[in-house]
Design a protein around this motif. Structure first.
Motif, PDB file in Angstrom:
ATOM      1  N   ARG A 254       0.851  -1.190   0.000  1.00 40.24           N
ATOM      2  CA  ARG A 254       0.000   0.000   0.000  1.00 40.24           C
ATOM      3  C   ARG A 254       0.886   1.239   0.000  1.00 40.24           C
ATOM      4  NH1 ARG A 254      -5.086  -0.310   2.439  1.00 40.24           N
ATOM      5  NH2 ARG A 254      -5.105   1.964   2.209  1.00 40.24           N
ATOM      6  N   ILE A 255       0.461   2.267  -0.690  1.00 36.04           N
ATOM      7  CA  ILE A 255       1.177   3.541  -0.690  1.00 36.04           C
ATOM      8  C   ILE A 255       0.181   4.635  -0.330  1.00 36.04           C
ATOM      9  CG2 ILE A 255       2.853   2.781  -2.423  1.00 36.04           C
ATOM     10  CD1 ILE A 255       1.292   4.375  -4.511  1.00 36.04           C
ATOM     11  N   PRO A 256       0.654   5.813   0.059  1.00 39.27           N
ATOM     12  CA  PRO A 256      -0.283   6.893   0.393  1.00 39.27           C
ATOM     13  C   PRO A 256      -1.278   7.141  -0.734  1.00 39.27           C
ATOM     14  CG  PRO A 256       1.945   7.505   1.007  1.00 39.27           C
ATOM     15  CD  PRO A 256       2.061   6.215   0.244  1.00 39.27           C
ATOM     16  N   GLN A 257      -2.525   7.355  -0.352  1.00 42.70           N
ATOM     17  CA  GLN A 257      -3.573   7.579  -1.341  1.00 42.70           C
ATOM     18  C   GLN A 257      -3.218   8.764  -2.224  1.00 42.70           C
ATOM     19  OE1 GLN A 257      -5.754   5.250  -1.105  1.00 42.70           O
ATOM     20  NE2 GLN A 257      -7.264   5.782  -2.648  1.00 42.70           N
ATOM     21  N   ASN A 258      -3.480   8.608  -3.527  1.00 40.71           N
ATOM     22  CA  ASN A 258      -3.158   9.675  -4.475  1.00 40.71           C
ATOM     23  C   ASN A 258      -4.404  10.028  -5.288  1.00 40.71           C
ATOM     24  OD1 ASN A 258      -1.361  11.515  -5.687  1.00 40.71           O
ATOM     25  ND2 ASN A 258      -1.086  10.152  -7.431  1.00 40.71           N
TER      26      ASN A 258
ATOM     27  N   GLY B 179      -3.659   7.483 -10.126  1.00 43.81           N
ATOM     28  CA  GLY B 179      -4.272   7.138  -8.839  1.00 43.81           C
ATOM     29  C   GLY B 179      -3.737   5.850  -8.246  1.00 43.81           C
ATOM     30  N   PHE B 180      -2.906   5.115  -9.005  1.00 39.88           N
ATOM     31  CA  PHE B 180      -2.261   3.867  -8.563  1.00 39.88           C
ATOM     32  C   PHE B 180      -3.279   2.853  -8.026  1.00 39.88           C
ATOM     33  CE2 PHE B 180       0.986   7.237  -7.832  1.00 39.88           C
ATOM     34  CZ  PHE B 180       1.856   6.852  -8.830  1.00 39.88           C
ATOM     35  N   ILE B 181      -4.343   2.636  -8.801  1.00 38.50           N
ATOM     36  CA  ILE B 181      -5.360   1.676  -8.347  1.00 38.50           C
ATOM     37  C   ILE B 181      -5.327   0.364  -9.121  1.00 38.50           C
ATOM     38  CG2 ILE B 181      -6.891   3.476  -7.481  1.00 38.50           C
ATOM     39  CD1 ILE B 181      -8.556   3.227 -10.006  1.00 38.50           C
ATOM     40  N   SER B 182      -4.640   0.332 -10.272  1.00 35.62           N
ATOM     41  CA  SER B 182      -4.625  -0.882 -11.097  1.00 35.62           C
ATOM     42  C   SER B 182      -3.941  -2.042 -10.376  1.00 35.62           C
ATOM     43  CB  SER B 182      -3.917  -0.611 -12.428  1.00 35.62           C
ATOM     44  OG  SER B 182      -4.570   0.401 -13.148  1.00 35.62           O
ATOM     45  N   ASP B 183      -2.797  -1.778  -9.746  1.00 38.96           N
ATOM     46  CA  ASP B 183      -2.078  -2.833  -9.028  1.00 38.96           C
ATOM     47  C   ASP B 183      -2.899  -3.354  -7.855  1.00 38.96           C
ATOM     48  OD1 ASP B 183      -0.103  -2.226 -10.810  1.00 38.96           O
ATOM     49  OD2 ASP B 183       1.506  -2.118  -9.339  1.00 38.96           O
ATOM     50  N   THR B 184      -3.639  -2.452  -7.211  1.00 38.31           N
ATOM     51  CA  THR B 184      -4.494  -2.859  -6.091  1.00 38.31           C
ATOM     52  C   THR B 184      -5.568  -3.830  -6.558  1.00 38.31           C
ATOM     53  OG1 THR B 184      -4.132  -0.763  -4.945  1.00 38.31           O
ATOM     54  CG2 THR B 184      -6.071  -2.026  -4.305  1.00 38.31           C
TER      55      THR B 184
END
Length: 502
Positions: A94-98, A378-383
């Motif tokens: 997990r990384i800080p929400q963007n 938003g870096f949601i694809s990996d999630t």
């Protein structure tokens, strides 16, 4: 007071709505990233980028790959079979929400156009060349001559176009390249008695079925197989059978639609637009029936036509992309200018006016890319990939295959690049096939068919681009394609189940 009839919004409005929804997802879905591995040929090292963008280098050896749980031969990297960053199993963090707010939403279409500039230039040059040919009346005269020869055998044209584009899709992933065919084939289809939807279906569904049921497409099946650690020839015969069956289903579906429209023109889904569509593409057709199809016009059309097999050859065998394709059509445009017989100013103005006709299409391409940029940032694809991989653990063979199909359908919406999705997902998903006791070819098929299925309806793909070219709204496309979408989804699920039993 008469109530105003509801009109479905334009492609621009649809994409803006999706852009806002995508931004909203970056607030709801946790941001996270896998560490990524790339190979540097210059230093013969693996470059590893972690979730915080920290970069480290390790020797490019088989031992390093094994330690990272990437069960692939080192040759896949040193021979540049795999070029894109590969997700490293077990490294999700997990990384800080963007979240992407109003400023990012406003900036993203500009970034989208800049990121898609190669496609935009191709579209505008193509429009310019078509503008010159239209100005000299070559298209209209050629279509008039062709319509006389195909009288009574019109559906052969539909079948031929569909099969040729399907072949291109299954062998080298023909998709964006089909943009060039719409302004050329639409007048021919209309002059042959078909409606605009039939032309859209023949081209779009040919590309979709071909890429979905890919057999040897290097940008999907081959790279996914390599990333999964198997040969792309595994399951090739089964994929060919599935391609043939899916093509038959689709051709029959289009044929039944054309029969219905032929029997009753009001059954056409675009019936309320028929007059304006025919005016746009066949404005001078009646006059052209009496116009001589001169040798000059024949030569110009022949030169234009030759550009298409050259384009297909270049893309499929020479590694061409939009830069080379744009250069090809620009060269063709210059040659046609000299041969057209038009004065210099008139030919230049025809080119500019033709390009202006496709400005809307070019902007749609950029706006669609903006949606992908918002989700990437938003870096949601990996999630989504990480949680999807957690859900399929300890499932039965059939449930595993079907769930993978569903997962890749969802991921296909968020990750439009087939090769990007392959190298991101296969190191994570392929080992799960081993734990489920099924062949890794199941993962390849689920990936191809899941992502491909979304191509029927995903607005962020090519759908809104070709609809804009034909000036048909998204709701009409959905009305036409959703029954076939359901059929192909059911067919794919059945074939996946059969695949697990083989």
């Amino acid at each position: 007071m008469k109530k105003k009839k509801f009109e479905f919004p334009s492609a621009f409005t649809v994409l803006v709505i999706i852009l806002i929804l995508a931004a909203a997802l970056t607030y709801l879905i946790p941001s996270g990233r896998f560490s990524k591995l790339t190979y540097s040929k210059e230093s013969n090292e693996f470059i590893i980028t972690d979730e915080n963008e920290k970069v480290t280098a390790q020797p490019a050896t088989q031992e390093v790959l094994d330690n990272l749980n990437i069960h692939l031969s080192i040759n896949k990297f040193t021979e540049e079979v795999i070029k894109k960053p590969m997700a490293i199993p077990g490294t999700y963090k997990r990384i800080p929400q963007n979240p992407q707010g109003i400023v990012e939403i406003i900036k993203s279409p500009v970034a989208g156009v800049a990121d898609s500039v190669d496609i935009v230039i191709f579209v505008l040059i193509l429009g310019g060349v078509i503008g010159i040919i239209n100005k000299m009346g070559a298209f209209d005269a050629g279509i008039a001559a062709l319509s006389k020869k195909t009288k009574g055998k019109e559906f052969i044209l539909v079948t031929l176009i569909f099969l040729l584009i399907t072949l291109g899709g299954t062998t080298f992933g023909m998709s964006e390249e089909t943009i060039a065919f719409y302004p050329i084939l639409m007048p021919i289809f209309l002059a042959s008695g078909f409606d605009a939807m039939t032309c859209i279906a023949a081209i779009s569904l040919g590309s979709t079925i071909g890429t979905m049921f890919s057999t040897v497409n290097p940008f999907s099946t081959v790279i996914a197989s390599n990333a999964a650690g198997i040969s792309f020839t595994e399951g090739l015969t089964f994929r060919i059978v599935c391609l043939i069956l899916a093509s038959i289903i689709t051709i029959v579906y289009i044929y039944r639609y054309t029969l219905k429209v032929k029997k009753d023109r009001t059954k056409s889904i675009v019936y309320d637009q028929e007059a304006e569509i025919r005016e746009k593409f066949l404005g001078q057709f009646e006059k052209s029936l009496k116009t001589e199809f001169t040798m000059r016009k024949k030569i110009c059309l022949t030169i234009f036509g030759i550009a298409f097999p050259i384009m297909i050859w270049g893309v499929s065998t020479q590694g061409w992309w939009f830069g080379e394709m744009s250069s090809l059509f620009l060269a063709v445009g210059i040659i046609i200018m000299f041969l057209s017989g038009l004065p210099e100013k008139k030919s230049i103005n025809a080119f500019i006016n033709g390009a202006a006709e496709l400005i809307g299409v070019a902007l749609i391409v950029g706006l669609a890319r903006a949606v992908n940029i918002i989700m990437d940032n938003g870096f949601i694809s990996d999630t989504l990939l990480y949680y999807s991989s957690q859900l399929v653990a300890n499932m039965s063979h059939t449930a595993f295959a079907l769930f993978q199909f569903g997962i890749f359908s969802v991921l296909g919406f968020f990750i439009q690049s087939s090769s990007g999705l392959a190298v991101l997902s296969m190191p994570i998903m392929a080992p799960l096939a081993d734990t489920a006791g099924v062949s890794r070819e199941i993962i390849i098929n689920a990936y191809n068919w899941g992502q491909g299925l979304m191509s029927f309806i995903t607005p962020t793909g090519m759908v809104l681009v070709f609809l804009e070219m034909a000036e048909v709204t998204f709701d009409k496309w959905l009305k036409f394609v959703l029954p076939l979408f359901g059929m192909i989804a059911a067919f794919s699920a059945i074939m996946l189940v059969i695949n697990t039993m083989m």
